[in-house]
Design a protein around this motif. Structure first.
Motif, mmCIF file in Angstrom:
data_model
loop_
_atom_site.group_PDB
_atom_site.id
_atom_site.type_symbol
_atom_site.label_atom_id
_atom_site.label_comp_id
_atom_site.label_asym_id
_atom_site.label_seq_id
_atom_site.Cartn_x
_atom_site.Cartn_y
_atom_site.Cartn_z
ATOM 1 N N GLU A 102 24.165 3.155 8.983
ATOM 2 C CA GLU A 102 23.492 4.460 8.959
ATOM 3 C C GLU A 102 23.697 5.192 10.277
ATOM 4 O O GLU A 102 23.913 6.415 10.302
ATOM 5 C CB GLU A 102 21.992 4.251 8.695
ATOM 6 N N GLN A 103 23.651 4.454 11.373
ATOM 7 C CA GLN A 103 23.764 5.054 12.704
ATOM 8 C C GLN A 103 25.198 5.447 13.047
ATOM 9 O O GLN A 103 25.456 6.546 13.562
ATOM 10 C CB GLN A 103 23.237 4.059 13.745
ATOM 11 N N LEU A 104 26.155 4.543 12.773
ATOM 12 C CA LEU A 104 27.524 4.725 13.252
ATOM 13 C C LEU A 104 28.461 5.368 12.238
ATOM 14 O O LEU A 104 29.512 5.891 12.618
ATOM 15 C CB LEU A 104 28.101 3.362 13.683
ATOM 16 N N ARG A 119 12.996 6.673 3.049
ATOM 17 C CA ARG A 119 13.669 7.859 3.575
ATOM 18 C C ARG A 119 15.179 7.661 3.384
ATOM 19 O O ARG A 119 15.635 7.486 2.277
ATOM 20 C CB ARG A 119 13.270 8.102 5.030
ATOM 21 N N ARG A 120 15.962 7.676 4.462
ATOM 22 C CA ARG A 120 17.414 7.514 4.308
ATOM 23 C C ARG A 120 17.860 6.106 4.666
ATOM 24 O O ARG A 120 19.049 5.843 4.795
ATOM 25 C CB ARG A 120 18.139 8.520 5.208
ATOM 26 N N GLU A 121 16.918 5.203 4.828
ATOM 27 C CA GLU A 121 17.248 3.850 5.254
ATOM 28 C C GLU A 121 16.903 2.840 4.166
ATOM 29 O O GLU A 121 16.226 3.153 3.193
ATOM 30 C CB GLU A 121 16.482 3.497 6.528
ATOM 31 N N VAL A 122 17.374 1.620 4.373
ATOM 32 C CA VAL A 122 16.949 0.485 3.554
ATOM 33 C C VAL A 122 15.978 -0.338 4.389
ATOM 34 O O VAL A 122 16.291 -0.749 5.497
ATOM 35 C CB VAL A 122 18.143 -0.377 3.111
ATOM 36 N N HIS A 127 2.072 2.239 0.140
ATOM 37 C CA HIS A 127 3.142 3.139 -0.302
ATOM 38 C C HIS A 127 3.852 2.536 -1.500
ATOM 39 O O HIS A 127 3.714 1.350 -1.792
ATOM 40 C CB HIS A 127 4.159 3.363 0.822
ATOM 41 N N GLU A 128 4.637 3.372 -2.177
ATOM 42 C CA GLU A 128 5.517 2.894 -3.239
ATOM 43 C C GLU A 128 6.956 3.183 -2.829
ATOM 44 O O GLU A 128 7.289 4.311 -2.465
ATOM 45 C CB GLU A 128 5.180 3.560 -4.571
ATOM 46 N N TYR A 129 7.790 2.151 -2.861
ATOM 47 C CA TYR A 129 9.172 2.251 -2.410
ATOM 48 C C TYR A 129 10.122 2.054 -3.584
ATOM 49 O O TYR A 129 9.889 1.198 -4.442
ATOM 50 C CB TYR A 129 9.468 1.184 -1.356
ATOM 51 N N LEU A 130 11.214 2.802 -3.581
ATOM 52 C CA LEU A 130 12.216 2.686 -4.631
ATOM 53 C C LEU A 130 13.026 1.407 -4.452
ATOM 54 O O LEU A 130 13.470 1.087 -3.356
ATOM 55 C CB LEU A 130 13.143 3.897 -4.595
ATOM 56 N N VAL A 131 13.222 0.668 -5.560
ATOM 57 C CA VAL A 131 13.961 -0.589 -5.561
ATOM 58 C C VAL A 131 15.230 -0.420 -6.387
ATOM 59 O O VAL A 131 15.199 0.168 -7.466
ATOM 60 C CB VAL A 131 13.100 -1.728 -6.163
ATOM 61 N N ASP A 132 16.338 -0.960 -5.893
ATOM 62 C CA ASP A 132 17.622 -0.819 -6.585
ATOM 63 C C ASP A 132 17.938 -1.991 -7.511
ATOM 64 O O ASP A 132 19.102 -2.368 -7.673
ATOM 65 C CB ASP A 132 18.753 -0.670 -5.571
ATOM 66 N N TYR A 133 16.912 -2.599 -8.090
ATOM 67 C CA TYR A 133 17.091 -3.680 -9.059
ATOM 68 C C TYR A 133 16.244 -3.369 -10.284
ATOM 69 O O TYR A 133 15.219 -2.696 -10.191
ATOM 70 C CB TYR A 133 16.613 -5.031 -8.503
ATOM 71 N N THR A 134 16.658 -3.879 -11.430
ATOM 72 C CA THR A 134 15.796 -3.831 -12.603
ATOM 73 C C THR A 134 14.759 -4.948 -12.487
ATOM 74 O O THR A 134 14.942 -5.911 -11.722
ATOM 75 C CB THR A 134 16.602 -4.025 -13.897
ATOM 76 N N LEU A 135 13.687 -4.849 -13.259
ATOM 77 C CA LEU A 135 12.698 -5.924 -13.258
ATOM 78 C C LEU A 135 13.317 -7.228 -13.758
ATOM 79 O O LEU A 135 12.979 -8.312 -13.269
ATOM 80 C CB LEU A 135 11.500 -5.542 -14.131
ATOM 81 N N GLN A 136 14.218 -7.134 -14.721
ATOM 82 C CA GLN A 136 14.866 -8.336 -15.229
ATOM 83 C C GLN A 136 15.692 -9.014 -14.135
ATOM 84 O O GLN A 136 15.669 -10.240 -13.993
ATOM 85 C CB GLN A 136 15.764 -7.987 -16.418
ATOM 86 N N GLU A 137 16.411 -8.221 -13.339
ATOM 87 C CA GLU A 137 17.172 -8.795 -12.226
ATOM 88 C C GLU A 137 16.241 -9.446 -11.211
ATOM 89 O O GLU A 137 16.512 -10.533 -10.695
ATOM 90 C CB GLU A 137 17.996 -7.705 -11.543
ATOM 91 N N LEU A 138 15.125 -8.790 -10.925
ATOM 92 C CA LEU A 138 14.184 -9.327 -9.944
ATOM 93 C C LEU A 138 13.578 -10.647 -10.422
ATOM 94 O O LEU A 138 13.334 -11.548 -9.617
ATOM 95 C CB LEU A 138 13.082 -8.308 -9.653
ATOM 96 N N GLU A 139 13.317 -10.763 -11.710
ATOM 97 C CA GLU A 139 12.771 -12.023 -12.229
ATOM 98 C C GLU A 139 13.670 -13.208 -11.883
ATOM 99 O O GLU A 139 13.184 -14.302 -11.589
ATOM 100 C CB GLU A 139 12.615 -11.938 -13.758
ATOM 101 N N SER A 140 14.971 -12.993 -11.923
ATOM 102 C CA SER A 140 15.900 -14.093 -11.643
ATOM 103 C C SER A 140 16.222 -14.228 -10.164
ATOM 104 O O SER A 140 16.680 -15.282 -9.723
ATOM 105 C CB SER A 140 17.197 -13.899 -12.436
#
Length: 256
Positions: A49-51, A159-162, A187-200
């Motif tokens: 993000e920085q470089l 924001r713009r970070e992970v 807070h509530e944060y956006l996650v880039d996985y489905t719930l099914q993926e997270l279960e595993s």
């Protein structure tokens, strides 16, 4: 005629000697400039993000966030070219070759690295569309998906970070309006996985699926009981979550 600017590279590896060795080898190529290094997946995301490097040489096996997880976070936001660096792993290599994705095997050989540098320079200067498609295809390969490491911390969008959340910070992960959100720190944060993926991918026995739209951290449950025939979980932060009839027996079993 002005010579093209060197390709800007970031080297990511949790082993200091491996970082230094790769940095030294890349320094032998005038068309590449190493603009930084990182010793963990979390640091890699921050440094990218920085470089804004053109290419990231990314070790696969790192303790906090694997190279595959870093690449997954990058793949959604116009990534740099990614070159995976790995010890021999037949399944990973097959996935990379199917997707025509660059990789370098440890121990790194100068000749192999030189070939990779030539391809990377061509990809960067010719536009990164093909490299981005190859990265997405590789990450979708079942061989890599099945070998994905257990998530010890949860990557979320902030924001713009992970941001990496410790799992004990996350009482609830829910699906809403086709998004997956992790609740933490009020807070509530956006996650880039489905719930099914997270279960595993989450540690076994840490979270429980209470209905099709929610995962609850077992350690966040303060009490539970039946209300009008419905199992209701009361979390330590005051949230009330109802378990579906289909999931109720499994939830009770895990709470015992």
């Amino acid at each position: 005629m002005t010579a093209p600017a060197p390709v800007r590279a970031l080297v990511v590896d949790d082993e200091p000697r491996a970082r230094q060795f790769l940095e030294k080898l890349l320094g032998e190529h005038s068309e590449v400039e190493v603009v930084g290094t990182a010793k963990s997946g979390a640091e890699a995301l921050a440094r990218i993000e920085q470089l804004r490097p053109d290419v990231v040489f990314l070790d696969i096996h790192m303790p906090d966030l694997s190279g595959l997880e870093v690449a997954r976070q990058l793949a959604r936001a116009g990534p740099p070219v990614v070159v995976f660096v790995t010890a021999y792993d037949r399944y990973a290599i097959e996935a990379f070759e199917v997707a025509a994705l660059d990789y370098v095997l440890k121990p790194i050989r100068r000749e192999r690295l030189a070939e990779t540098v030539r391809r990377v320079v061509s990809e960067v200067r010719g536009g990164r569309a093909a490299a981005a498609r190859a990265l997405e295809q590789a990450l979708d390969e079942p061989a890599l998906a099945q070998r994905a490491a257990v998530l010890r911390r949860l990557p979320v969008r902030h924001r713009r970070e992970v941001k990496l959340l410790d799992l004990d910070q996350v009482p609830l992960i829910l699906a809403r309006d086709r998004l997956v959100l992790a609740r933490a720190e009020g807070h509530e944060y956006l996650v880039d996985y489905t719930l099914q993926e997270l279960e595993s991918r989450l540690p076994e026995g840490r979270f429980v699926r209470v209905h099709r739209g929610a995962l609850v951290n077992l350690e966040a449950i303060e009490s539970y009981g039946g209300e009008d025939g419905v199992l209701v979980l009361k979390l330590k932060d005051g949230t009330r979550v109802e378990a579906s009839e289909r999931r109720a027996a499994e939830v009770r079993r895990k709470l015992r």
